[in-house]
Design a protein around this motif. Structure first.
Motif, PDB file in Angstrom:
ATOM      1  N   SER A  67      -9.694  20.041   5.262  1.00  0.00           N
ATOM      2  CA  SER A  67     -10.622  19.287   4.426  1.00  0.00           C
ATOM      3  C   SER A  67      -9.997  18.851   3.106  1.00  0.00           C
ATOM      4  N   LYS A  68      -8.750  19.244   2.880  1.00  0.00           N
ATOM      5  CA  LYS A  68      -8.080  18.889   1.639  1.00  0.00           C
ATOM      6  C   LYS A  68      -7.987  17.372   1.506  1.00  0.00           C
ATOM      7  N   GLU A  69      -8.303  16.893   0.337  1.00  0.00           N
ATOM      8  CA  GLU A  69      -8.256  15.452   0.091  1.00  0.00           C
ATOM      9  C   GLU A  69      -6.822  14.943   0.190  1.00  0.00           C
ATOM     10  N   LYS A  70      -6.672  13.775   0.804  1.00  0.00           N
ATOM     11  CA  LYS A  70      -5.361  13.159   0.903  1.00  0.00           C
ATOM     12  C   LYS A  70      -4.899  12.701  -0.484  1.00  0.00           C
ATOM     13  N   GLU A  71      -3.597  12.818  -0.720  1.00  0.00           N
ATOM     14  CA  GLU A  71      -3.031  12.406  -1.996  1.00  0.00           C
ATOM     15  C   GLU A  71      -2.320  11.062  -1.911  1.00  0.00           C
ATOM     16  N   TYR A  72      -2.071  10.589  -0.676  1.00  0.00           N
ATOM     17  CA  TYR A  72      -1.429   9.292  -0.436  1.00  0.00           C
ATOM     18  C   TYR A  72      -0.062   9.212  -1.113  1.00  0.00           C
ATOM     19  N   VAL A  73       0.769  10.212  -0.792  1.00  0.00           N
ATOM     20  CA  VAL A  73       2.126  10.273  -1.325  1.00  0.00           C
ATOM     21  C   VAL A  73       3.105  10.378  -0.154  1.00  0.00           C
ATOM     22  N   SER A  74       4.363  10.057  -0.406  1.00  0.00           N
ATOM     23  CA  SER A  74       5.395  10.123   0.628  1.00  0.00           C
ATOM     24  C   SER A  74       5.480  11.515   1.232  1.00  0.00           C
ATOM     25  N   GLY A  75       5.630  11.559   2.550  1.00  0.00           N
ATOM     26  CA  GLY A  75       5.745  12.817   3.268  1.00  0.00           C
ATOM     27  C   GLY A  75       4.435  13.349   3.789  1.00  0.00           C
ATOM     28  N   GLU A  76       3.328  12.818   3.298  1.00  0.00           N
ATOM     29  CA  GLU A  76       2.008  13.280   3.728  1.00  0.00           C
ATOM     30  C   GLU A  76       1.736  12.831   5.163  1.00  0.00           C
ATOM     31  N   SER A  77       1.045  13.690   5.912  1.00  0.00           N
ATOM     32  CA  SER A  77       0.739  13.414   7.315  1.00  0.00           C
ATOM     33  C   SER A  77      -0.525  12.566   7.450  1.00  0.00           C
ATOM     34  N   HIS A  78      -0.443  11.517   8.267  1.00  0.00           N
ATOM     35  CA  HIS A  78      -1.601  10.661   8.554  1.00  0.00           C
ATOM     36  C   HIS A  78      -1.625  10.341  10.048  1.00  0.00           C
ATOM     37  N   LEU A  79      -2.823  10.343  10.617  1.00  0.00           N
ATOM     38  CA  LEU A  79      -2.995  10.030  12.029  1.00  0.00           C
ATOM     39  C   LEU A  79      -3.363   8.562  12.221  1.00  0.00           C
ATOM     40  N   LEU A  80      -2.778   7.952  13.239  1.00  0.00           N
ATOM     41  CA  LEU A  80      -3.163   6.605  13.648  1.00  0.00           C
ATOM     42  C   LEU A  80      -3.271   6.607  15.162  1.00  0.00           C
ATOM     43  N   PHE A  81      -4.497   6.454  15.657  1.00  0.00           N
ATOM     44  CA  PHE A  81      -4.804   6.497  17.089  1.00  0.00           C
ATOM     45  C   PHE A  81      -4.225   7.739  17.763  1.00  0.00           C
ATOM     46  N   GLY A  82      -4.401   8.877  17.079  1.00  0.00           N
ATOM     47  CA  GLY A  82      -4.027  10.160  17.638  1.00  0.00           C
ATOM     48  C   GLY A  82      -2.575  10.540  17.473  1.00  0.00           C
ATOM     49  N   THR A  83      -1.753   9.643  16.929  1.00  0.00           N
ATOM     50  CA  THR A  83      -0.336   9.927  16.708  1.00  0.00           C
ATOM     51  C   THR A  83      -0.099  10.245  15.238  1.00  0.00           C
ATOM     52  N   GLU A  84       0.653  11.304  14.999  1.00  0.00           N
ATOM     53  CA  GLU A  84       0.914  11.717  13.628  1.00  0.00           C
ATOM     54  C   GLU A  84       2.099  10.957  13.051  1.00  0.00           C
ATOM     55  N   TYR A  85       1.912  10.412  11.863  1.00  0.00           N
ATOM     56  CA  TYR A  85       2.976   9.721  11.134  1.00  0.00           C
ATOM     57  C   TYR A  85       3.103  10.337   9.743  1.00  0.00           C
ATOM     58  N   ARG A  86       4.271  10.158   9.151  1.00  0.00           N
ATOM     59  CA  ARG A  86       4.468  10.541   7.761  1.00  0.00           C
ATOM     60  C   ARG A  86       4.377   9.284   6.899  1.00  0.00           C
ATOM     61  N   LEU A  87       3.791   9.462   5.735  1.00  0.00           N
ATOM     62  CA  LEU A  87       3.640   8.335   4.824  1.00  0.00           C
ATOM     63  C   LEU A  87       4.946   8.124   4.046  1.00  0.00           C
ATOM     64  N   LEU A  88       5.359   6.882   3.938  1.00  0.00           N
ATOM     65  CA  LEU A  88       6.529   6.522   3.140  1.00  0.00           C
ATOM     66  C   LEU A  88       6.085   5.466   2.134  1.00  0.00           C
ATOM     67  N   VAL A  89       5.941   5.881   0.885  1.00  0.00           N
ATOM     68  CA  VAL A  89       5.423   5.000  -0.164  1.00  0.00           C
ATOM     69  C   VAL A  89       6.569   4.421  -0.984  1.00  0.00           C
ATOM     70  N   GLN A  90       6.552   3.105  -1.124  1.00  0.00           N
ATOM     71  CA  GLN A  90       7.522   2.417  -1.970  1.00  0.00           C
ATOM     72  C   GLN A  90       6.769   1.599  -3.013  1.00  0.00           C
ATOM     73  N   VAL A  91       6.927   1.977  -4.270  1.00  0.00           N
ATOM     74  CA  VAL A  91       6.311   1.223  -5.361  1.00  0.00           C
ATOM     75  C   VAL A  91       7.332   0.205  -5.845  1.00  0.00           C
ATOM     76  N   LYS A  92       7.000  -1.044  -5.627  1.00  0.00           N
ATOM     77  CA  LYS A  92       7.925  -2.138  -5.944  1.00  0.00           C
ATOM     78  C   LYS A  92       7.307  -3.001  -7.042  1.00  0.00           C
ATOM     79  N   GLN A  93       7.831  -2.887  -8.231  1.00  0.00           N
ATOM     80  CA  GLN A  93       7.251  -3.595  -9.380  1.00  0.00           C
ATOM     81  C   GLN A  93       7.746  -5.026  -9.514  1.00  0.00           C
ATOM     82  N   ASN A  94       8.888  -5.314  -8.909  1.00  0.00           N
ATOM     83  CA  ASN A  94       9.449  -6.663  -9.053  1.00  0.00           C
ATOM     84  C   ASN A  94       9.087  -7.570  -7.877  1.00  0.00           C
ATOM     85  N   PHE A  95       7.781  -7.614  -7.557  1.00  0.00           N
ATOM     86  CA  PHE A  95       7.313  -8.525  -6.514  1.00  0.00           C
ATOM     87  C   PHE A  95       7.537  -9.968  -6.962  1.00  0.00           C
ATOM     88  N   VAL A  96       7.996 -10.806  -6.021  1.00  0.00           N
ATOM     89  CA  VAL A  96       8.110 -12.232  -6.335  1.00  0.00           C
ATOM     90  C   VAL A  96       6.730 -12.848  -6.248  1.00  0.00           C
TER      91      VAL A  96
END
Length: 226
Positions: A67-96
């Motif tokens: 029940s722990k709230e998700k933090e939405y940080v890299s390495g965190e586990s997230h499910l998509l259609f029953g498959t577990e993935y790790r989150l990889l967050v990239q903060v990109k400030q120099n968007f064109v």
């Protein structure tokens, strides 16, 4: 029956197919099997479902962790259609100029590229909604033909207590965006469940007769949803 140090209660009865359940509060595993089913068959069936059994027992025995709230940080586990993935967050400030934030599957990762970290959660929710929409509409089209019904409107939003809801008078259905975390068999079950409400608005005997005739293992799927 003892498998991998887990006691499994086996009951043979007059049913057509084998059923597996894991019950709170102790993660009790129970298997109901047709009369005459051999012990070796039941054991092999349990072993084939062992990953699911382990995950389900972990959820029951460690509710605080789940029940722990998700933090939405890299390495965190997230499910998509029953498959577990790790989150990889990239903060990109120099968007064109006009460059869009992006979410995509990259191997075992859900890769999220955003301008600021506060945008990770909404970006991921938009991605889940898009992924769910694609699958749901495919299932709706399939089952509209089977059930001879027509859904006039589909919506997607976050709901706390329901996977889906139907307004028969408007022929509209709303699906919980979190449904994208469940495997596709469960997603299809929810779609069929809600479409049947266009025929039977209430959970009547007829409703369950229609559900049973189209999704014979619906009780197992319902348990997997919890």
């Amino acid at each position: 029956m003892l498998i991998n140090n887990v006691e499994i209660a086996v009951q043979r009865k007059n049913i057509k197919s084998i059923h597996l359940s894991v019950y709170p509060p102790l993660g009790t595993v129970k298997i109901s099997a047709p009369l005459g089913t051999s012990e070796s068959y039941i054991k092999n069936f349990a072993l084939s479902k062992w990953t699911w059994i382990t995950e389900k027992r972990s959820q029951i025995l460690a509710p605080c962790k789940e029940s722990k709230e998700k933090e939405y940080v890299s390495g965190e586990s997230h499910l998509l259609f029953g498959t577990e993935y790790r989150l990889l967050v990239q903060v990109k400030q120099n968007f064109v100029q006009n460059e869009a934030q992006n979410v995509c599957i990259d191997g075992d990762y859900i890769k999220v590229t955003v301008k600021k970290k506060e945008s990770v959660k909404p970006a991921l929710e938009d991605f889940y909604k898009l992924q769910l929409k694609e699958r749901v509409e495919r299932f709706v089209s399939k089952w509209e033909e089977v059930l001879k019904v027509k859904c006039e409107g589909i919506k997607y939003r976050t709901m706390k207590t329901r996977w889906g809801s139907c307004i028969p008078a408007k022929k509209s259905i709303t699906f919980n965006i979190s449904l994208a975390q469940k495997d596709l068999e469960c997603v299809e079950y929810v779609v069929v469940h809600e479409l049947i409400h266009l025929i039977e608005p209430n959970h009547s005997t007829e409703f369950y007769r229609i559900l049973e005739s189209n999704i014979p293992n619906w009780k197992i799927l319902r348990e997997r949803m919890n």
